[in-house]
Design a protein around this motif. Structure first.
Motif, PDB file in Angstrom:
ATOM      1  N   PRO A   1       0.787  -1.240   0.000  1.00 18.28           N
ATOM      2  CA  PRO A   1       0.000   0.000   0.000  1.00 18.28           C
ATOM      3  C   PRO A   1       0.819   1.289   0.000  1.00 18.28           C
ATOM      4  CG  PRO A   1      -0.985  -1.600   1.466  1.00 18.28           C
ATOM      5  CD  PRO A   1       0.345  -2.162   1.054  1.00 18.28           C
ATOM      6  N   PRO A   2       1.835   1.459   0.884  1.00 17.05           N
ATOM      7  CA  PRO A   2       2.525   2.755   0.888  1.00 17.05           C
ATOM      8  C   PRO A   2       3.331   3.015  -0.373  1.00 17.05           C
ATOM      9  CG  PRO A   2       3.600   1.242   2.393  1.00 17.05           C
ATOM     10  CD  PRO A   2       2.312   0.589   1.964  1.00 17.05           C
ATOM     11  N   ARG A   3       3.789   1.955  -1.038  1.00 16.20           N
ATOM     12  CA  ARG A   3       4.609   2.125  -2.238  1.00 16.20           C
ATOM     13  C   ARG A   3       3.805   1.960  -3.525  1.00 16.20           C
ATOM     14  NH1 ARG A   3       6.901  -0.379   1.792  1.00 16.20           N
ATOM     15  NH2 ARG A   3       8.886   0.351   2.623  1.00 16.20           N
ATOM     16  N   ARG A   4       2.539   1.648  -3.387  1.00 14.98           N
ATOM     17  CA  ARG A   4       1.641   1.514  -4.540  1.00 14.98           C
ATOM     18  C   ARG A   4       2.158   0.487  -5.542  1.00 14.98           C
ATOM     19  NH1 ARG A   4      -3.361   3.742  -3.421  1.00 14.98           N
ATOM     20  NH2 ARG A   4      -2.928   5.063  -1.649  1.00 14.98           N
ATOM     21  N   ILE A   5       2.573  -0.663  -5.009  1.00 12.27           N
ATOM     22  CA  ILE A   5       3.086  -1.743  -5.851  1.00 12.27           C
ATOM     23  C   ILE A   5       2.109  -2.906  -5.824  1.00 12.27           C
ATOM     24  CG2 ILE A   5       4.916  -3.479  -6.099  1.00 12.27           C
ATOM     25  CD1 ILE A   5       6.850  -1.429  -4.906  1.00 12.27           C
ATOM     26  N   VAL A   6       1.819  -3.448  -6.990  1.00 10.18           N
ATOM     27  CA  VAL A   6       0.970  -4.631  -7.110  1.00 10.18           C
ATOM     28  C   VAL A   6       1.678  -5.625  -8.016  1.00 10.18           C
ATOM     29  CG1 VAL A   6      -1.195  -5.565  -8.012  1.00 10.18           C
ATOM     30  CG2 VAL A   6      -1.204  -3.418  -6.735  1.00 10.18           C
ATOM     31  N   LYS A   7       1.711  -6.890  -7.569  1.00 11.85           N
ATOM     32  CA  LYS A   7       2.233  -7.971  -8.392  1.00 11.85           C
ATOM     33  C   LYS A   7       1.187  -9.072  -8.471  1.00 11.85           C
ATOM     34  CE  LYS A   7       7.141  -7.282  -7.324  1.00 11.85           C
ATOM     35  NZ  LYS A   7       8.369  -7.928  -6.785  1.00 11.85           N
ATOM     36  N   VAL A   8       0.930  -9.527  -9.681  1.00 13.71           N
ATOM     37  CA  VAL A   8       0.016 -10.649  -9.899  1.00 13.71           C
ATOM     38  C   VAL A   8       0.830 -11.777 -10.510  1.00 13.71           C
ATOM     39  CG1 VAL A   8      -2.080 -11.453 -11.036  1.00 13.71           C
ATOM     40  CG2 VAL A   8      -1.920  -9.083 -10.244  1.00 13.71           C
ATOM     41  N   ARG A   9       0.873 -12.903  -9.813  1.00 13.05           N
ATOM     42  CA  ARG A   9       1.723 -14.026 -10.236  1.00 13.05           C
ATOM     43  C   ARG A   9       3.153 -13.547 -10.472  1.00 13.05           C
ATOM     44  NH1 ARG A   9      -0.994 -18.748 -11.780  1.00 13.05           N
ATOM     45  NH2 ARG A   9      -3.256 -18.572 -11.720  1.00 13.05           N
ATOM     46  N   GLU A  10       3.617 -12.696  -9.553  1.00  9.99           N
ATOM     47  CA  GLU A  10       4.984 -12.177  -9.510  1.00  9.99           C
ATOM     48  C   GLU A  10       5.291 -11.186 -10.628  1.00  9.99           C
ATOM     49  OE1 GLU A  10       7.698 -15.431  -9.199  1.00  9.99           O
ATOM     50  OE2 GLU A  10       6.784 -16.218  -7.372  1.00  9.99           O
ATOM     51  N   GLN A  11       4.272 -10.757 -11.365  1.00 10.43           N
ATOM     52  CA  GLN A  11       4.462  -9.771 -12.414  1.00 10.43           C
ATOM     53  C   GLN A  11       3.884  -8.425 -11.969  1.00 10.43           C
ATOM     54  OE1 GLN A  11       6.219 -10.493 -15.330  1.00 10.43           O
ATOM     55  NE2 GLN A  11       6.556 -12.438 -14.242  1.00 10.43           N
ATOM     56  N   LEU A  12       4.662  -7.358 -12.164  1.00  7.74           N
ATOM     57  CA  LEU A  12       4.192  -6.033 -11.795  1.00  7.74           C
ATOM     58  C   LEU A  12       2.984  -5.639 -12.624  1.00  7.74           C
ATOM     59  CD1 LEU A  12       7.533  -4.044 -11.379  1.00  7.74           C
ATOM     60  CD2 LEU A  12       5.810  -4.427  -9.603  1.00  7.74           C
ATOM     61  N   VAL A  13       2.010  -5.009 -11.966  1.00  6.38           N
ATOM     62  CA  VAL A  13       0.797  -4.540 -12.631  1.00  6.38           C
ATOM     63  C   VAL A  13       0.619  -3.055 -12.289  1.00  6.38           C
ATOM     64  CG1 VAL A  13      -1.712  -4.753 -12.796  1.00  6.38           C
ATOM     65  CG2 VAL A  13      -0.297  -6.803 -12.543  1.00  6.38           C
ATOM     66  N   ASP A  14       0.390  -2.252 -13.300  1.00  5.53           N
ATOM     67  CA  ASP A  14       0.227  -0.810 -13.109  1.00  5.53           C
ATOM     68  C   ASP A  14      -1.264  -0.491 -12.962  1.00  5.53           C
ATOM     69  OD1 ASP A  14       0.734   1.891 -12.935  1.00  5.53           O
ATOM     70  OD2 ASP A  14       0.789   2.178 -15.111  1.00  5.53           O
ATOM     71  N   LEU A  15      -1.657  -0.012 -11.775  1.00  3.81           N
ATOM     72  CA  LEU A  15      -3.050   0.334 -11.516  1.00  3.81           C
ATOM     73  C   LEU A  15      -3.188   1.831 -11.263  1.00  3.81           C
ATOM     74  CD1 LEU A  15      -4.184  -2.529  -9.086  1.00  3.81           C
ATOM     75  CD2 LEU A  15      -4.389  -2.443 -11.574  1.00  3.81           C
ATOM     76  N   ARG A  16      -4.275   2.380 -11.750  1.00  2.00           N
ATOM     77  CA  ARG A  16      -4.589   3.770 -11.429  1.00  2.00           C
ATOM     78  C   ARG A  16      -5.108   3.845  -9.992  1.00  2.00           C
ATOM     79  NH1 ARG A  16      -8.150   5.406 -16.640  1.00  2.00           N
ATOM     80  NH2 ARG A  16      -9.136   3.435 -16.042  1.00  2.00           N
ATOM     81  N   PRO A  17      -5.092   5.029  -9.380  1.00  2.00           N
ATOM     82  CA  PRO A  17      -5.463   5.130  -7.958  1.00  2.00           C
ATOM     83  C   PRO A  17      -6.815   4.507  -7.612  1.00  2.00           C
ATOM     84  CG  PRO A  17      -4.445   7.168  -8.666  1.00  2.00           C
ATOM     85  CD  PRO A  17      -4.597   6.318  -9.903  1.00  2.00           C
ATOM     86  N   ARG A  18      -7.809   4.717  -8.462  1.00  3.65           N
ATOM     87  CA  ARG A  18      -9.132   4.172  -8.181  1.00  3.65           C
ATOM     88  C   ARG A  18      -9.116   2.645  -8.222  1.00  3.65           C
ATOM     89  NH1 ARG A  18     -14.166   6.495  -8.094  1.00  3.65           N
ATOM     90  NH2 ARG A  18     -15.946   5.259  -8.780  1.00  3.65           N
ATOM     91  N   GLU A  19      -8.385   2.083  -9.179  1.00  6.16           N
ATOM     92  CA  GLU A  19      -8.275   0.626  -9.294  1.00  6.16           C
ATOM     93  C   GLU A  19      -7.470   0.046  -8.121  1.00  6.16           C
ATOM     94  OE1 GLU A  19      -8.098   1.070 -14.163  1.00  6.16           O
ATOM     95  OE2 GLU A  19      -6.311   0.522 -13.021  1.00  6.16           O
ATOM     96  N   PHE A  20      -6.415   0.764  -7.736  1.00 10.81           N
ATOM     97  CA  PHE A  20      -5.590   0.299  -6.620  1.00 10.81           C
ATOM     98  C   PHE A  20      -6.409   0.236  -5.332  1.00 10.81           C
ATOM     99  CE2 PHE A  20      -2.645   0.578  -3.140  1.00 10.81           C
ATOM    100  CZ  PHE A  20      -1.549  -0.172  -3.547  1.00 10.81           C
TER     101      PHE A  20
END
Length: 248
Positions: A145-164
């Motif tokens: 959450p603080p770094r706004r990082i998301v990984k799905v199956r170990e792959q980085l995913v770029d989400l917009r704030p609303r999606e995050f």
């Protein structure tokens, strides 16, 4: 809320011996089977795992730790009758420490406190109530959450704030059916406008995280009620199965 530790397969005498030594630091919950442990890990937030490898070996689940590492990054202490033999493989499978179950209870409790301290300080905990600032993983999805990082199956995913914010709310409430009003209020802090619908934000999030957005694996529609986030847990992997043969 207090810090919680989960024990898996610990003998009763060991559990009862370390519990009073740790009671001022964390609440210990005992699980006697890997099935119960998996359920508890899915339903609750834990800050430490204590695992008896002799139990895992007895139920032919020595590779169980590898699957757990897809769910959580909390410290894992493995207790073994023969740590000099088991340590290498246990660390490969995800353990932080593999030590002797024959150590004095006070020494095992000290190791548990040290691991808890390291984890909570590294994760920037101010106290157990500050869980919202700690990274965590649910099934295939990791979120920081603080770094706004998301990984799905170990792959980085770029989400917009609303999606995050939407994904974060789902991941904090796995397997719970959430209404549109709940999602709007808790994920986006909206006090009105529920009737405008959330189907489009759900659609956009599915496009980013689902293997097949038209056949959602993670975010399921519960018709007439809302949406449910269902974690996808992977039980084993080929590498783990090959490694276990060395331990057996």
């Amino acid at each position: 809320m207090e810090y919680q530790a989960l024990t898996i397969g610990l003998p009763d005498d060991l559990f009862s011996g370390i519990q009073p030594l740790l009671s001022s630091y964390m609440h210990l919950i005992s699980s006697q089977t890997v099935k119960d442990a998996a359920r508890l890990l899915e339903e609750h937030q834990f800050h430490l795992l204590l695992v008896d490898v002799e139990y895992l070996r007895s139920v032919h689940q020595s590779d169980w730790l590898a699957g757990i590492r897809r769910i959580t990054f909390v410290p894992v202490i493995v207790l073994s009758d023969t740590p000099e033999i088991d340590c290498h493989l246990m660390v490969q499978l995800g353990a932080d420490i593999c030590t002797s179950s024959k150590h004095p209870h006070s020494m095992i409790a000290d190791l548990a406190r040290a691991q808890l301290r390291r984890y909570t300080e590294y994760s920037h905990y101010i106290g157990p109530g500050s869980l919202e600032v700690s990274p965590f993983q649910v099934g295939d999805i990791y979120i920081d959450p603080p770094r706004r990082i998301v990984k799905v199956r170990e792959q980085l995913v770029d989400l917009r704030p609303r999606e995050f914010a939407l994904l974060l709310y789902f991941m904090r409430n796995p397997n719970v059916v959430l209404t549109s009003a709940q999602i709007c209020h808790h994920a986006w802090k909206m006090t009105s406008g529920y009737d405008s619908g959330i189907s489009h934000p759900i659609y956009l999030l599915r496009k980013k995280i689902e293997p097949q957005p038209n056949k959602p694996l993670y975010i399921q529609t519960v018709y007439g009620f809302g949406y449910r986030f269902t974690p996808n847990y992977v039980e084993t992997c080929d590498m783990c199965e090959n490694n276990v043969r060395e331990l057996s």
